[in-house]
Design an enzyme around this catalytic site. Structure first.
Site, PDB file in Angstrom:
ATOM      1  N   LYS A 188     -20.366 -10.108   5.365  1.00 46.22           N
ATOM      2  CA  LYS A 188     -20.650 -11.055   4.286  1.00 46.22           C
ATOM      3  C   LYS A 188     -19.353 -11.282   3.521  1.00 46.22           C
ATOM      4  CE  LYS A 188     -25.098 -11.789   4.618  1.00 46.22           C
ATOM      5  NZ  LYS A 188     -25.637 -13.150   4.805  1.00 46.22           N
ATOM      6  N   GLU A 200     -20.177 -18.390   9.237  1.00 45.34           N
ATOM      7  CA  GLU A 200     -21.556 -18.845   9.009  1.00 45.34           C
ATOM      8  C   GLU A 200     -21.688 -19.525   7.642  1.00 45.34           C
ATOM      9  OE1 GLU A 200     -24.232 -15.675  10.010  1.00 45.34           O
ATOM     10  OE2 GLU A 200     -25.945 -16.614   9.026  1.00 45.34           O
ATOM     11  N   GLY A 202     -31.616 -12.610  10.415  1.00 42.64           N
ATOM     12  CA  GLY A 202     -32.517 -11.645   9.785  1.00 42.64           C
ATOM     13  C   GLY A 202     -32.636 -11.935   8.303  1.00 42.64           C
TER      14      GLY A 202
END
Ligand code: OSB
Ligand code: MG
Length: 375
Positions: free
Chosen positions: A163, A213, A290
Protein backbone atom coordinates in the site's frame (compact mmCIF):
# COMPACT_ATOMS: atom_id res chain seq x y z
CA UNK A 1 -35.90 -21.81 -5.37
CA UNK A 2 -38.18 -19.99 -2.99
CA UNK A 3 -36.10 -18.49 -0.19
CA UNK A 4 -38.09 -18.96 3.02
CA UNK A 5 -36.16 -16.66 5.33
CA UNK A 6 -33.17 -14.35 5.36
CA UNK A 7 -31.17 -13.76 8.52
CA UNK A 8 -29.10 -10.57 8.62
CA UNK A 9 -26.32 -10.31 11.19
CA UNK A 10 -23.62 -7.85 12.03
CA UNK A 11 -20.51 -9.53 13.41
CA UNK A 12 -17.70 -7.56 15.01
CA UNK A 13 -14.22 -9.00 14.56
CA UNK A 14 -10.94 -7.44 15.69
CA UNK A 15 -8.17 -7.72 13.07
CA UNK A 16 -5.04 -9.58 14.15
CA UNK A 17 -3.03 -6.57 12.85
CA UNK A 18 -4.26 -3.05 11.99
CA UNK A 19 -4.52 -2.46 8.23
CA UNK A 20 -3.57 1.01 6.94
CA UNK A 21 -4.24 2.32 3.45
CA UNK A 22 -4.08 5.81 1.94
CA UNK A 23 -7.73 6.28 3.04
CA UNK A 24 -7.34 5.24 6.69
CA UNK A 25 -6.61 2.61 9.34
CA UNK A 26 -8.86 -0.40 10.09
CA UNK A 27 -8.35 -2.10 13.46
CA UNK A 28 -11.50 -4.21 13.51
CA UNK A 29 -14.25 -5.12 11.10
CA UNK A 30 -17.99 -4.68 11.37
CA UNK A 31 -19.33 -7.17 8.85
CA UNK A 32 -22.82 -7.80 7.52
CA UNK A 33 -23.48 -11.50 6.93
CA UNK A 34 -26.61 -12.81 5.25
CA UNK A 35 -27.95 -16.35 5.65
CA UNK A 36 -30.60 -17.72 3.29
CA UNK A 37 -32.89 -20.53 4.39
CA UNK A 38 -34.39 -22.72 1.66
CA UNK A 39 -35.65 -26.33 1.70
CA UNK A 40 -33.73 -27.23 4.83
CA UNK A 41 -30.48 -25.70 3.59
CA UNK A 42 -28.63 -22.65 4.81
CA UNK A 43 -26.39 -20.59 2.52
CA UNK A 44 -24.24 -17.60 3.47
CA UNK A 45 -23.09 -14.37 1.88
CA UNK A 46 -20.73 -11.67 3.12
CA UNK A 47 -21.13 -7.96 2.44
CA UNK A 48 -17.68 -6.40 1.96
CA UNK A 49 -18.78 -2.81 2.62
CA UNK A 50 -16.46 -1.15 5.13
CA UNK A 51 -17.07 0.65 8.38
CA UNK A 52 -16.90 4.01 6.58
CA UNK A 53 -17.66 5.08 2.99
CA UNK A 54 -13.94 5.58 2.24
CA UNK A 55 -13.15 2.82 -0.27
CA UNK A 56 -16.48 3.32 -2.03
CA UNK A 57 -19.73 5.09 -1.25
CA UNK A 58 -21.11 2.02 0.52
CA UNK A 59 -20.64 1.19 4.20
CA UNK A 60 -22.12 -1.46 6.46
CA UNK A 61 -25.00 0.70 7.72
CA UNK A 62 -26.18 1.75 4.25
CA UNK A 63 -25.81 -1.86 3.10
CA UNK A 64 -27.89 -3.13 6.03
CA UNK A 65 -30.61 -0.57 5.34
CA UNK A 66 -30.83 -1.33 1.62
CA UNK A 67 -30.63 -5.08 2.22
CA UNK A 68 -33.44 -4.99 4.76
CA UNK A 69 -35.77 -2.53 3.08
CA UNK A 70 -35.20 -3.09 -0.66
CA UNK A 71 -33.28 -6.24 -1.55
CA UNK A 72 -34.54 -8.95 0.81
CA UNK A 73 -38.24 -8.16 0.14
CA UNK A 74 -37.55 -8.67 -3.60
CA UNK A 75 -35.69 -11.92 -2.91
CA UNK A 76 -38.47 -13.25 -0.67
CA UNK A 77 -41.11 -12.52 -3.31
CA UNK A 78 -39.21 -14.36 -6.06
CA UNK A 79 -38.95 -17.92 -7.33
CA UNK A 80 -35.33 -18.17 -8.50
CA UNK A 81 -33.75 -20.50 -11.03
CA UNK A 82 -30.23 -19.55 -9.99
CA UNK A 83 -27.91 -16.72 -8.94
CA UNK A 84 -28.08 -15.18 -12.41
CA UNK A 85 -31.67 -14.14 -11.68
CA UNK A 86 -30.50 -11.72 -8.99
CA UNK A 87 -29.18 -8.78 -11.06
CA UNK A 88 -32.57 -8.32 -12.78
CA UNK A 89 -34.39 -8.75 -9.48
CA UNK A 90 -32.31 -5.98 -7.90
CA UNK A 91 -32.00 -3.78 -10.99
CA UNK A 92 -34.49 -1.12 -9.88
CA UNK A 93 -32.19 -0.33 -6.96
CA UNK A 94 -29.32 1.76 -8.27
CA UNK A 95 -25.82 1.16 -6.93
CA UNK A 96 -25.45 -0.61 -3.56
CA UNK A 97 -23.48 -3.31 -5.34
CA UNK A 98 -21.81 -4.70 -2.20
CA UNK A 99 -25.21 -5.17 -0.58
CA UNK A 100 -26.55 -6.89 -3.71
CA UNK A 101 -23.48 -9.12 -4.00
CA UNK A 102 -23.87 -10.57 -0.50
CA UNK A 103 -27.36 -11.87 -1.36
CA UNK A 104 -26.58 -12.93 -4.92
CA UNK A 105 -23.48 -14.84 -3.84
CA UNK A 106 -25.49 -16.65 -1.17
CA UNK A 107 -27.99 -17.68 -3.88
CA UNK A 108 -25.12 -19.11 -5.99
CA UNK A 109 -23.89 -20.96 -2.91
CA UNK A 110 -27.37 -22.34 -2.27
CA UNK A 111 -27.65 -23.47 -5.89
CA UNK A 112 -24.26 -25.24 -5.67
CA UNK A 113 -25.39 -27.04 -2.50
CA UNK A 114 -28.67 -28.01 -4.12
CA UNK A 115 -26.88 -29.41 -7.19
CA UNK A 116 -24.26 -31.11 -5.02
CA UNK A 117 -21.36 -29.43 -6.85
CA UNK A 118 -18.53 -27.15 -5.78
CA UNK A 119 -19.26 -23.43 -6.02
CA UNK A 120 -16.10 -23.06 -8.14
CA UNK A 121 -17.53 -25.48 -10.71
CA UNK A 122 -20.87 -23.69 -10.80
CA UNK A 123 -19.05 -20.41 -11.50
CA UNK A 124 -17.14 -22.00 -14.39
CA UNK A 125 -13.85 -22.46 -12.55
CA UNK A 126 -11.15 -24.63 -14.06
CA UNK A 127 -8.21 -24.23 -11.67
CA UNK A 128 -7.47 -26.78 -8.95
CA UNK A 129 -5.13 -24.44 -7.13
CA UNK A 130 -4.89 -20.67 -7.10
CA UNK A 131 -1.74 -18.54 -6.80
CA UNK A 132 -1.73 -16.19 -3.81
CA UNK A 133 -0.27 -12.80 -3.04
CA UNK A 134 -0.54 -10.50 -0.04
CA UNK A 135 -1.46 -6.86 0.41
CA UNK A 136 0.73 -5.22 3.04
CA UNK A 137 -0.61 -2.07 4.68
CA UNK A 138 1.26 1.13 5.45
CA UNK A 139 3.48 0.51 8.51
CA UNK A 140 4.72 2.78 11.32
CA UNK A 141 8.29 2.58 9.94
CA UNK A 142 10.07 1.31 6.80
CA UNK A 143 11.89 -1.23 9.02
CA UNK A 144 8.53 -2.69 10.13
CA UNK A 145 7.49 -2.97 6.49
CA UNK A 146 10.71 -4.80 5.55
CA UNK A 147 10.07 -7.27 8.40
CA UNK A 148 6.54 -7.85 7.09
CA UNK A 149 7.78 -8.42 3.54
CA UNK A 150 10.38 -10.86 4.86
CA UNK A 151 7.70 -12.83 6.73
CA UNK A 152 5.38 -13.03 3.71
CA UNK A 153 8.13 -13.94 1.23
CA UNK A 154 9.28 -16.67 3.64
CA UNK A 155 5.68 -17.91 3.88
CA UNK A 156 5.76 -18.47 0.11
CA UNK A 157 3.42 -15.74 -1.16
CA UNK A 158 3.97 -15.25 -4.88
CA UNK A 159 3.35 -11.50 -5.10
CA UNK A 160 3.86 -8.72 -2.59
CA UNK A 161 1.62 -5.66 -2.88
CA UNK A 162 2.60 -2.57 -0.92
CA UNK A 163 0.00 0.00 0.00
CA UNK A 164 1.40 3.43 -0.85
CA UNK A 165 0.64 7.15 -0.71
CA UNK A 166 2.67 10.34 -1.18
CA UNK A 167 5.52 10.12 1.34
CA UNK A 168 5.24 6.30 1.58
CA UNK A 169 6.33 5.32 -1.89
CA UNK A 170 9.75 5.83 -3.50
CA UNK A 171 11.81 5.32 -0.34
CA UNK A 172 10.09 2.03 0.55
CA UNK A 173 10.17 0.75 -3.06
CA UNK A 174 13.91 1.52 -3.18
CA UNK A 175 14.54 -0.27 0.10
CA UNK A 176 12.37 -3.28 -0.81
CA UNK A 177 14.00 -3.64 -4.23
CA UNK A 178 17.47 -3.44 -2.67
CA UNK A 179 16.60 -6.45 -0.48
CA UNK A 180 14.40 -8.37 -2.93
CA UNK A 181 15.45 -7.43 -6.48
CA UNK A 182 13.50 -10.21 -8.18
CA UNK A 183 10.20 -10.78 -6.35
CA UNK A 184 6.87 -9.96 -8.01
CA UNK A 185 6.04 -6.65 -6.37
CA UNK A 186 3.23 -4.16 -6.94
CA UNK A 187 1.75 -1.14 -5.20
CA UNK A 188 -1.76 0.09 -4.47
CA UNK A 189 -2.41 3.81 -4.01
CA UNK A 190 -6.19 3.68 -3.47
CA UNK A 191 -6.52 6.96 -5.41
CA UNK A 192 -3.87 8.90 -3.47
CA UNK A 193 -2.24 10.62 -6.50
CA UNK A 194 -3.18 13.23 -9.11
CA UNK A 195 -2.29 13.51 -12.79
CA UNK A 196 0.24 16.21 -11.87
CA UNK A 197 2.21 13.41 -10.13
CA UNK A 198 2.70 11.65 -13.51
CA UNK A 199 6.36 12.71 -14.04
CA UNK A 200 7.27 11.33 -10.59
CA UNK A 201 5.24 8.14 -11.04
CA UNK A 202 7.00 7.61 -14.39
CA UNK A 203 10.32 7.33 -12.52
CA UNK A 204 8.88 4.29 -10.70
CA UNK A 205 9.38 2.27 -13.87
CA UNK A 206 12.86 1.65 -12.43
CA UNK A 207 11.32 -0.46 -9.64
CA UNK A 208 10.03 -3.05 -12.10
CA UNK A 209 6.61 -3.21 -10.43
CA UNK A 210 4.10 -5.69 -11.82
CA UNK A 211 1.49 -2.94 -11.60
CA UNK A 212 0.39 0.28 -9.91
CA UNK A 213 -3.15 -0.15 -8.59
CA UNK A 214 -5.72 2.68 -8.83
CA UNK A 215 -3.26 5.59 -8.59
CA UNK A 216 -5.84 8.29 -9.46
CA UNK A 217 -9.47 9.13 -8.63
CA UNK A 218 -11.75 6.26 -7.60
CA UNK A 219 -14.26 7.02 -10.36
CA UNK A 220 -11.92 7.92 -13.20
CA UNK A 221 -10.95 6.36 -16.54
CA UNK A 222 -9.86 9.38 -18.57
CA UNK A 223 -6.97 10.57 -16.41
CA UNK A 224 -5.76 7.02 -15.86
CA UNK A 225 -5.48 6.79 -19.65
CA UNK A 226 -3.37 9.95 -19.65
CA UNK A 227 -1.17 8.54 -16.89
CA UNK A 228 -0.82 5.14 -18.57
CA UNK A 229 0.51 6.92 -21.69
CA UNK A 230 3.26 8.49 -19.58
CA UNK A 231 4.46 5.38 -17.72
CA UNK A 232 5.67 1.92 -18.78
CA UNK A 233 4.45 0.09 -15.66
CA UNK A 234 0.96 -1.38 -16.07
CA UNK A 235 -1.88 0.38 -14.27
CA UNK A 236 -4.27 -2.01 -12.53
CA UNK A 237 -7.83 -0.78 -12.05
CA UNK A 238 -9.73 -1.55 -8.84
CA UNK A 239 -12.17 1.08 -7.47
CA UNK A 240 -13.34 2.45 -10.84
CA UNK A 241 -14.51 -0.88 -12.34
CA UNK A 242 -18.15 -1.31 -11.29
CA UNK A 243 -19.41 -3.57 -14.07
CA UNK A 244 -18.67 -5.09 -17.49
CA UNK A 245 -19.31 -1.82 -19.32
CA UNK A 246 -16.74 -0.06 -17.17
CA UNK A 247 -14.27 -2.83 -17.96
CA UNK A 248 -14.90 -2.47 -21.68
CA UNK A 249 -14.71 1.33 -21.59
CA UNK A 250 -11.52 1.33 -19.52
CA UNK A 251 -9.77 -1.25 -21.69
CA UNK A 252 -10.80 0.47 -24.94
CA UNK A 253 -9.54 3.78 -23.56
CA UNK A 254 -6.29 2.20 -22.36
CA UNK A 255 -6.86 3.29 -18.75
CA UNK A 256 -4.96 0.22 -17.53
CA UNK A 257 -3.64 -3.18 -18.54
CA UNK A 258 -4.75 -5.32 -15.58
CA UNK A 259 -8.03 -5.53 -13.64
CA UNK A 260 -8.54 -6.38 -9.96
CA UNK A 261 -11.95 -8.06 -9.66
CA UNK A 262 -13.72 -7.78 -6.32
CA UNK A 263 -17.03 -9.57 -6.43
CA UNK A 264 -18.60 -7.13 -3.97
CA UNK A 265 -17.45 -4.07 -5.89
CA UNK A 266 -19.14 -5.29 -9.11
CA UNK A 267 -22.38 -6.45 -7.45
CA UNK A 268 -22.08 -10.24 -7.37
CA UNK A 269 -20.79 -13.34 -9.15
CA UNK A 270 -22.81 -12.77 -12.36
CA UNK A 271 -21.14 -9.42 -13.02
CA UNK A 272 -17.73 -10.63 -11.77
CA UNK A 273 -17.80 -13.42 -14.37
CA UNK A 274 -18.84 -10.88 -17.03
CA UNK A 275 -15.92 -8.56 -16.13
CA UNK A 276 -13.60 -11.59 -16.23
CA UNK A 277 -14.89 -12.43 -19.72
CA UNK A 278 -14.52 -8.88 -21.06
CA UNK A 279 -10.92 -8.72 -19.82
CA UNK A 280 -10.21 -12.10 -21.40
CA UNK A 281 -11.50 -10.83 -24.77
CA UNK A 282 -9.03 -7.95 -24.49
CA UNK A 283 -6.20 -10.32 -23.54
CA UNK A 284 -6.03 -8.57 -20.17
CA UNK A 285 -5.28 -10.65 -17.04
CA UNK A 286 -7.38 -10.30 -13.90
CA UNK A 287 -6.81 -11.22 -10.27
CA UNK A 288 -9.09 -11.44 -7.28
CA UNK A 289 -8.95 -8.56 -4.81
CA UNK A 290 -9.66 -8.77 -1.11
CA UNK A 291 -11.63 -6.66 1.33
CA UNK A 292 -10.40 -8.09 4.66
CA UNK A 293 -13.08 -10.80 4.45
CA UNK A 294 -14.05 -13.45 6.96
CA UNK A 295 -13.87 -17.06 5.83
CA UNK A 296 -17.24 -16.81 4.11
CA UNK A 297 -16.20 -14.07 1.69
CA UNK A 298 -12.76 -15.66 1.42
CA UNK A 299 -14.29 -19.01 0.36
CA UNK A 300 -16.27 -17.17 -2.32
CA UNK A 301 -13.09 -15.39 -3.50
CA UNK A 302 -11.30 -18.75 -3.79
CA UNK A 303 -14.14 -20.16 -5.92
CA UNK A 304 -14.10 -17.08 -8.19
CA UNK A 305 -10.29 -17.20 -8.51
CA UNK A 306 -10.56 -20.63 -10.10
CA UNK A 307 -11.82 -19.09 -13.36
CA UNK A 308 -9.30 -19.34 -16.21
CA UNK A 309 -8.40 -15.65 -16.69
CA UNK A 310 -7.49 -15.18 -12.99
CA UNK A 311 -3.91 -15.68 -14.11
CA UNK A 312 -2.10 -13.38 -11.65
CA UNK A 313 -1.75 -14.02 -7.91
CA UNK A 314 -4.64 -12.38 -6.04
CA UNK A 315 -5.05 -10.79 -2.61
CA UNK A 316 -6.69 -13.96 -1.29
CA UNK A 317 -4.47 -15.08 1.59
CA UNK A 318 -4.59 -17.19 4.76
CA UNK A 319 -7.31 -16.65 7.41
CA UNK A 320 -4.62 -16.39 10.02
CA UNK A 321 -3.23 -13.15 8.53
CA UNK A 322 -6.50 -11.44 9.50
CA UNK A 323 -8.13 -13.30 12.37
CA UNK A 324 -7.01 -15.07 15.51
CA UNK A 325 -9.95 -17.38 14.83
CA UNK A 326 -11.98 -17.44 11.60
CA UNK A 327 -15.70 -18.28 11.33
CA UNK A 328 -15.17 -21.27 9.00
CA UNK A 329 -13.50 -24.66 9.35
CA UNK A 330 -11.02 -25.54 8.14
CA UNK A 331 -9.49 -22.06 8.05
CA UNK A 332 -8.03 -20.93 4.73
CA UNK A 333 -4.39 -21.97 4.56
CA UNK A 334 -1.72 -21.24 1.97
CA UNK A 335 0.96 -23.76 1.00
CA UNK A 336 4.71 -23.10 1.25
CA UNK A 337 4.63 -22.41 -2.50
CA UNK A 338 1.94 -19.74 -2.08
CA UNK A 339 -1.10 -21.62 -3.28
CA UNK A 340 -4.60 -22.38 -2.03
CA UNK A 341 -6.28 -25.65 -3.01
CA UNK A 342 -9.75 -24.99 -4.45
CA UNK A 343 -12.25 -27.15 -2.54
CA UNK A 344 -14.13 -29.79 -4.52
CA UNK A 345 -16.86 -30.60 -1.98
CA UNK A 346 -20.39 -29.25 -2.61
CA UNK A 347 -21.09 -25.56 -2.01
CA UNK A 348 -18.47 -23.23 -0.50
CA UNK A 349 -16.28 -26.14 0.61
CA UNK A 350 -15.72 -24.83 4.13
CA UNK A 351 -18.04 -25.36 7.08
CA UNK A 352 -19.42 -22.24 8.79
CA UNK A 353 -19.15 -22.24 12.58
CA UNK A 354 -22.57 -21.13 13.89
CA UNK A 355 -21.52 -20.87 17.54
CA UNK A 356 -18.50 -18.78 16.71
CA UNK A 357 -20.66 -16.52 14.54
CA UNK A 358 -23.25 -16.32 17.29
CA UNK A 359 -20.65 -15.18 19.81
CA UNK A 360 -19.52 -12.36 17.46
CA UNK A 361 -23.03 -11.16 16.55
CA UNK A 362 -24.00 -7.69 17.77
CA UNK A 363 -27.12 -7.10 15.67
CA UNK A 364 -29.62 -9.38 13.97
CA UNK A 365 -32.81 -9.33 11.98
CA UNK A 366 -34.88 -12.06 10.33
CA UNK A 367 -37.17 -11.51 7.35
CA UNK A 368 -39.54 -14.26 6.23
CA UNK A 369 -41.52 -15.06 3.09
CA UNK A 370 -45.18 -14.02 3.45
CA UNK A 371 -44.68 -12.83 7.00
CA UNK A 372 -44.12 -9.72 9.00
CA UNK A 373 -40.59 -8.82 10.08
CA UNK A 374 -39.51 -10.45 13.33
CA UNK A 375 -36.35 -10.06 15.37
O1 OSB B 1 -7.72 -1.64 -2.44
O2 OSB B 1 -7.37 -3.71 -2.51
C1 OSB B 1 -7.73 -2.72 -1.89
C2 OSB B 1 -8.53 -3.72 1.72
C3 OSB B 1 -9.60 -2.91 2.00
C4 OSB B 1 -10.03 -2.04 1.03
C5 OSB B 1 -9.37 -1.96 -0.21
C6 OSB B 1 -8.31 -2.80 -0.49
C7 OSB B 1 -7.85 -3.66 0.52
C8 OSB B 1 -6.69 -4.52 0.36
C9 OSB B 1 -6.61 -5.71 1.27
O3 OSB B 1 -5.76 -4.29 -0.37
C10 OSB B 1 -6.74 -7.00 0.57
C11 OSB B 1 -6.91 -8.11 1.55
O4 OSB B 1 -5.89 -8.56 2.07
O5 OSB B 1 -8.08 -8.50 1.83
MG1 MG C 1 -6.96 -1.84 -4.41
Amino acid sequence: MKIEAVHLREVNMPLAHPFETSFGVTTGRRILLVELICEGRSAWGECVAGEHPYFSDEMIDTAWHITETELVPRLLAADLNDGRDCPALFEQVRGHRMAKAALENAVWELDAMRQGIALSKLLGGTREIIPCGVSIGIQPTPEKLMQKIETEVAAGYQRIKLKCKPGWDEAIFTEARKRWPDILMSCDANSAYRLSDAPRIATWDRFNLLMIEQPLWYDDFYFHTELQKQIKTAICLDECIRNRRDAQAALELGSGRIINIKVGRVGGFTEAIAVHDVAQQFGVPVWCGGMLETGIGRAHNIALSSLPNFSLPGDVSASQRYWTEDIIAPEVTVSASGEIVVPTSPGRGFEVLPERIESLTVRRQTLRRNAAVSS
